[in-house]
Design a protein around this motif. Structure first.
Motif, PDB file in Angstrom:
ATOM      1  N   ILE A 123      -4.993 -13.315  -7.914  1.00 13.70           N
ATOM      2  CA  ILE A 123      -4.896 -11.863  -7.784  1.00 13.70           C
ATOM      3  C   ILE A 123      -3.577 -11.597  -7.061  1.00 13.70           C
ATOM      4  O   ILE A 123      -3.364 -12.092  -5.954  1.00 13.70           O
ATOM      5  N   SER A 124      -2.696 -10.859  -7.701  1.00 16.01           N
ATOM      6  CA  SER A 124      -1.383 -10.563  -7.129  1.00 16.01           C
ATOM      7  C   SER A 124      -1.204  -9.060  -7.027  1.00 16.01           C
ATOM      8  O   SER A 124      -1.501  -8.332  -7.973  1.00 16.01           O
ATOM      9  N   VAL A 125      -0.695  -8.614  -5.892  1.00 17.37           N
ATOM     10  CA  VAL A 125      -0.404  -7.206  -5.677  1.00 17.37           C
ATOM     11  C   VAL A 125       1.076  -7.096  -5.301  1.00 17.37           C
ATOM     12  O   VAL A 125       1.547  -7.790  -4.396  1.00 17.37           O
TER      13      VAL A 125
ATOM     14  N   ARG B 279       5.399  -9.466  -2.921  1.00 22.80           N
ATOM     15  CA  ARG B 279       4.100  -9.694  -3.539  1.00 22.80           C
ATOM     16  C   ARG B 279       3.181 -10.393  -2.540  1.00 22.80           C
ATOM     17  O   ARG B 279       3.628 -11.230  -1.758  1.00 22.80           O
TER      18      ARG B 279
ATOM     19  N   ARG C 119      -0.332 -12.648  -2.902  1.00 22.31           N
ATOM     20  CA  ARG C 119      -1.182 -13.284  -3.910  1.00 22.31           C
ATOM     21  C   ARG C 119      -2.369 -13.959  -3.234  1.00 22.31           C
ATOM     22  O   ARG C 119      -2.217 -14.622  -2.209  1.00 22.31           O
TER      23      ARG C 119
ATOM     24  N   LEU D 261      -4.640  -8.985   1.290  1.00 18.77           N
ATOM     25  CA  LEU D 261      -3.800  -8.568   0.158  1.00 18.77           C
ATOM     26  C   LEU D 261      -2.841  -7.432   0.517  1.00 18.77           C
ATOM     27  O   LEU D 261      -2.496  -6.628  -0.339  1.00 18.77           O
ATOM     28  N   LYS D 262      -2.405  -7.377   1.761  1.00 14.57           N
ATOM     29  CA  LYS D 262      -1.424  -6.378   2.183  1.00 14.57           C
ATOM     30  C   LYS D 262      -0.264  -7.099   2.863  1.00 14.57           C
ATOM     31  O   LYS D 262      -0.466  -8.112   3.534  1.00 14.57           O
TER      32      LYS D 262
ATOM     33  N   ALA E  55       1.103  -0.358  -2.943  1.00 11.68           N
ATOM     34  CA  ALA E  55       0.888  -1.207  -4.117  1.00 11.68           C
ATOM     35  C   ALA E  55       1.362  -0.465  -5.361  1.00 11.68           C
ATOM     36  O   ALA E  55       1.022   0.692  -5.568  1.00 11.68           O
TER      37      ALA E  55
ATOM     38  N   CYS F 266       1.493  -2.431  -8.428  1.00 12.82           N
ATOM     39  CA  CYS F 266       0.910  -3.175  -9.540  1.00 12.82           C
ATOM     40  C   CYS F 266      -0.072  -4.206  -8.982  1.00 12.82           C
ATOM     41  O   CYS F 266       0.201  -4.834  -7.960  1.00 12.82           O
ATOM     42  N   ARG F 267      -1.200  -4.351  -9.656  1.00  9.12           N
ATOM     43  CA  ARG F 267      -2.182  -5.381  -9.292  1.00  9.12           C
ATOM     44  C   ARG F 267      -2.507  -6.168 -10.557  1.00  9.12           C
ATOM     45  O   ARG F 267      -2.831  -5.591 -11.591  1.00  9.12           O
ATOM     46  N   CYS F 268      -2.400  -7.496 -10.469  1.00 10.96           N
ATOM     47  CA  CYS F 268      -2.680  -8.377 -11.602  1.00 10.96           C
ATOM     48  C   CYS F 268      -3.801  -9.335 -11.213  1.00 10.96           C
ATOM     49  O   CYS F 268      -3.768  -9.922 -10.143  1.00 10.96           O
ATOM     50  N   ASP F 269      -4.769  -9.484 -12.089  1.00 12.66           N
ATOM     51  CA  ASP F 269      -5.867 -10.422 -11.895  1.00 12.66           C
ATOM     52  C   ASP F 269      -5.863 -11.325 -13.117  1.00 12.66           C
ATOM     53  O   ASP F 269      -6.215 -10.886 -14.207  1.00 12.66           O
TER      54      ASP F 269
END
Length: 136
Positions: A35-37, A54, A56, A87-88, A113, A115-118
């Motif tokens: 999970i990347s923000v 980022r 992660r 995640l911050k 944030a 973009c958030r990728c899972d």
């Protein structure tokens, strides 16, 4: 600081399965959920100046990564990593990098944030004689 050399190639998803059938891809893929923000200021100051921020998550570990592009070699970037608690982004980790000269304390509070990728990331190591490389 580490240097990252990354080469990205595009492949038609319809042909990706053919790669896995090749002898050099005989190793099983290592799968990892990530999970990347990605963060930036409201006016995209980081992106406009060649920076990426980022955080992660992999399992119970969180890593803040800062990347800077714009060097003499287009595929090479400077990179700084630090473990953080969630995640911050954490200002103490930023303070140990050149990004501290770009993002002032007031602007740090404005980071949001964007973009958030899972993803399920599949990685294979390809061996070619005495050389090897990673395909993700």
């Amino acid at each position: 600081m580490a240097r990252e050399v990354e080469i990205k190639l595009d492949i038609d998803p319809a042909h990706a399965s053919h790669l896995a059938e090749r002898e050099s891809f005989s190793s099983e893929a290592d799968h990892q959920r990530q999970i990347s923000v990605y963060f930036d200021t409201p006016k995209a100051k980081l992106r406009r100046n060649g920076w990426v921020l980022r955080v992660r998550q992999v399992d119970d570990r969180f890593v803040q990564t800062i990347k800077r592009s714009g060097g003499p070699i287009p595929i090479e970037r400077e990179e700084w990593e630090a473990e953080v608690k969630g995640l911050k982004p954490e200002s103490k980790a930023i303070a140990q990098t050149p990004l501290a000269d770009v993002v002032r304390p007031r602007q740090f509070r404005q980071l949001a944030a964007v973009c958030r990728c899972d993803v399920d990331r599949a990685t294979r190591t390809i061996n070619n004689g005495k050389s090897s490389f990673e395909v993700t």
